[in-house]
Write a protein that holds these residues in place. Structure first.
Motif, short mmCIF file in Angstrom:
data_model
loop_
_atom_site.label_atom_id
_atom_site.label_comp_id
_atom_site.label_asym_id
_atom_site.label_seq_id
_atom_site.Cartn_x
_atom_site.Cartn_y
_atom_site.Cartn_z
N LYS A 13 31.42 45.60 39.79
CA LYS A 13 31.36 45.35 40.85
C LYS A 13 32.27 46.47 41.25
CE LYS A 13 31.56 40.15 41.71
NZ LYS A 13 31.05 39.37 40.76
N ALA A 14 32.10 46.60 43.03
CA ALA A 14 32.36 48.34 43.31
C ALA A 14 34.29 48.19 43.14
CB ALA A 14 32.04 48.76 44.64
N PRO A 15 34.70 49.32 42.76
CA PRO A 15 36.37 49.15 42.83
C PRO A 15 36.35 49.08 44.20
CG PRO A 15 35.43 51.12 42.85
CD PRO A 15 33.80 51.10 42.62
N TYR A 16 36.06 48.83 45.69
CA TYR A 16 36.90 48.40 46.29
C TYR A 16 35.80 47.88 47.41
CZ TYR A 16 39.50 52.34 44.97
OH TYR A 16 40.10 53.45 44.78
N GLN A 54 38.04 60.14 43.34
CA GLN A 54 38.00 58.76 44.86
C GLN A 54 39.14 59.14 45.50
OE1 GLN A 54 38.28 54.42 42.66
NE2 GLN A 54 36.71 55.58 41.23
N ASN A 55 39.04 59.19 46.94
CA ASN A 55 40.30 58.63 47.65
C ASN A 55 40.05 57.44 49.12
OD1 ASN A 55 41.16 59.63 50.13
ND2 ASN A 55 40.45 61.78 50.39
N THR A 56 41.04 56.93 49.03
CA THR A 56 40.69 55.33 49.93
C THR A 56 41.77 55.97 50.76
OG1 THR A 56 42.79 54.76 48.45
CG2 THR A 56 40.89 54.12 47.37
N ASP A 57 42.42 57.61 51.64
CA ASP A 57 43.22 57.25 52.45
C ASP A 57 42.67 56.45 53.58
OD1 ASP A 57 44.48 58.58 51.28
OD2 ASP A 57 44.16 60.75 51.33
N GLY A 58 41.03 56.82 54.21
CA GLY A 58 40.20 55.82 54.66
C GLY A 58 40.28 54.40 54.97
N ILE A 59 40.72 54.11 54.55
CA ILE A 59 40.97 52.50 53.99
C ILE A 59 42.04 51.82 53.86
CG2 ILE A 59 38.27 52.00 53.22
CD1 ILE A 59 39.29 51.69 50.35
N GLU A 60 43.45 52.61 53.98
CA GLU A 60 44.14 52.61 53.40
C GLU A 60 44.16 51.19 52.19
OE1 GLU A 60 45.90 51.14 57.55
OE2 GLU A 60 45.49 53.22 58.15
N MET A 61 43.96 51.40 51.61
CA MET A 61 44.26 50.65 50.30
C MET A 61 44.72 51.83 49.01
SD MET A 61 40.98 48.26 49.50
CE MET A 61 40.10 47.09 51.39
N LYS A 62 45.37 51.29 48.77
CA LYS A 62 46.36 52.40 46.62
C LYS A 62 44.54 52.48 46.11
CE LYS A 62 48.03 50.36 42.68
NZ LYS A 62 49.68 49.62 42.40
N ASN A 63 44.95 53.85 45.95
CA ASN A 63 44.18 54.12 44.90
C ASN A 63 43.96 54.46 43.63
OD1 ASN A 63 42.43 55.73 43.44
ND2 ASN A 63 42.17 57.61 44.49
N PHE A 64 44.14 53.10 43.07
CA PHE A 64 44.22 52.37 41.86
C PHE A 64 43.14 53.31 40.14
CE2 PHE A 64 40.52 49.37 40.30
CZ PHE A 64 40.14 49.35 41.70
N SER A 65 42.10 54.29 40.78
CA SER A 65 41.58 54.95 40.13
C SER A 65 42.84 56.00 38.89
CB SER A 65 40.66 56.05 40.45
OG SER A 65 40.86 56.69 41.14
N PRO A 66 43.39 56.56 38.92
CA PRO A 66 44.25 56.92 38.32
C PRO A 66 45.09 56.15 36.84
CG PRO A 66 44.99 57.93 39.95
CD PRO A 66 44.10 56.38 40.49
N THR A 67 44.57 54.68 37.04
CA THR A 67 45.18 54.17 35.67
C THR A 67 43.85 53.90 34.58
OG1 THR A 67 45.75 52.75 37.76
CG2 THR A 67 46.05 51.79 35.62
N TYR A 68 42.80 54.42 35.19
CA TYR A 68 41.74 53.79 34.71
C TYR A 68 42.28 55.86 32.69
CZ TYR A 68 39.08 51.75 36.90
OH TYR A 68 38.81 49.91 38.01
#
Lengths: 135, 130
Positions: A13-16, A54-68
């Motif tokens: 599934k998609a990340p967000y 990835q940039n999640t600023d617009g959806i105000e969610m944590k960008n967890f992609s650096p964890t990978y």
């Protein structure tokens, strides 16, 4: 049966949009402490989880992609990405983060974790796994 | 055979919990062992005792609790997923400063290690989800 099992985490599934990707990653990180043979597979919209910048600023969610990029530090070396899923979405491996691990058997050489595999190859990988967790 | 069960969806919206229940019940009736049922993602919402479905519908939560009591099942709710979704036992409610708990009988809150352990210990880990 040996003590070490082959775990395969299947990410589809998609990340967000839904929480599956984030909570899958939480299982992977906890599971890494159990010293099992771990592999990750990304297919369908799951391939978007590994895209870079990835940039999640617009959806105000944590960008967890650096964890990978930390997966290598958890000794997770096998990350399979399905070729067909990339192609269907107009993506190539260059659109994905460059994920690596250090191989202690090869003088700590930095090696690529991601392998692009066909659906047929992925089916074989699934067939050879003992425990498949699907997200 | 020794089974581990993973339930990844909440009650009613999705049939995953129903199917997991029927699978678990059938496996037990056929003489198999259920090592553990692990609730993750919205699956943790199966564990609130505050669900009040219409009387002519099945009560998914009560059904799990009754099955657990009858067969001494280990129903485990992931703590991280539960905290996000407001599923609390007495200890967690106290620890988080909340004014009440809502976990149903037969369920317990624990960590993701319980899921990995089920994967290691069981002959089959069966995942019910989307």
């Amino acid at each position: 049966m040996s003590d070490v099992k082959k775990f395969l985490y299947v990410n589809r599934k998609a990340p967000y949009g839904t929480i599956y990707a984030l909570e899958s990653l939480e299982v992977v990180l906890i599971g890494a402490a159990f010293e099992q043979d771990v592999a990750l597979a990304f297919l369908d919209d799951g391939v978007y989880q590994l895209t870079k910048d990835q940039n999640t600023d617009g959806i105000e969610m944590k960008n967890f992609s650096p964890t990978y990029s930390a997966l290598g530090d958890y000794d997770i070396r096998k990350i399979y990405v399905e070729k067909e899923s990339l192609e269907e979405r107009g993506l190539t491996i260059d659109d994905l983060q460059h994920l690596t691990y250090e191989d202690e058997d090869d003088d700590w050489a930095e090696k690529d974790s991601i392998q692009v595999v066909t659906a047929k190859e992925l089916a074989e990988i699934m067939d050879q796994s003992d425990v498949i967790l699907s997200f | 055979m020794k089974f581990g069960i993973m339930v990844n969806e909440g009650p009613y919206t999705h049939e995953a919990s129903d199917t997991a229940y029927h699978f678990t019940k059938a496996a037990l009736e056929a003489g198999h062992e259920i090592f553990r049922v692990f609730f993750y993602h919205d699956g943790v919402n199966n564990a609130t005792r505050y669900t009040v479905p219409p009387q002519d519908d099945r009560n998914i939560q009560v059904r799990w609790s009754e099955l657990a009591e009858k067969h001494n099942l280990d129903l485990v709710v992931c703590i991280a997923a539960a905290q996000r979704r407001g599923i609390l036992d007495e200890n967690e409610a106290k620890r988080q400063g909340k004014d009440g708990d809502n976990i149903a009988p037969g369920f317990r809150i624990s960590g993701l290690g319980q899921l990995i352990e089920a994967g290691i210990q069981c002959d089959r880990l069966v995942v019910f989800g989307d």
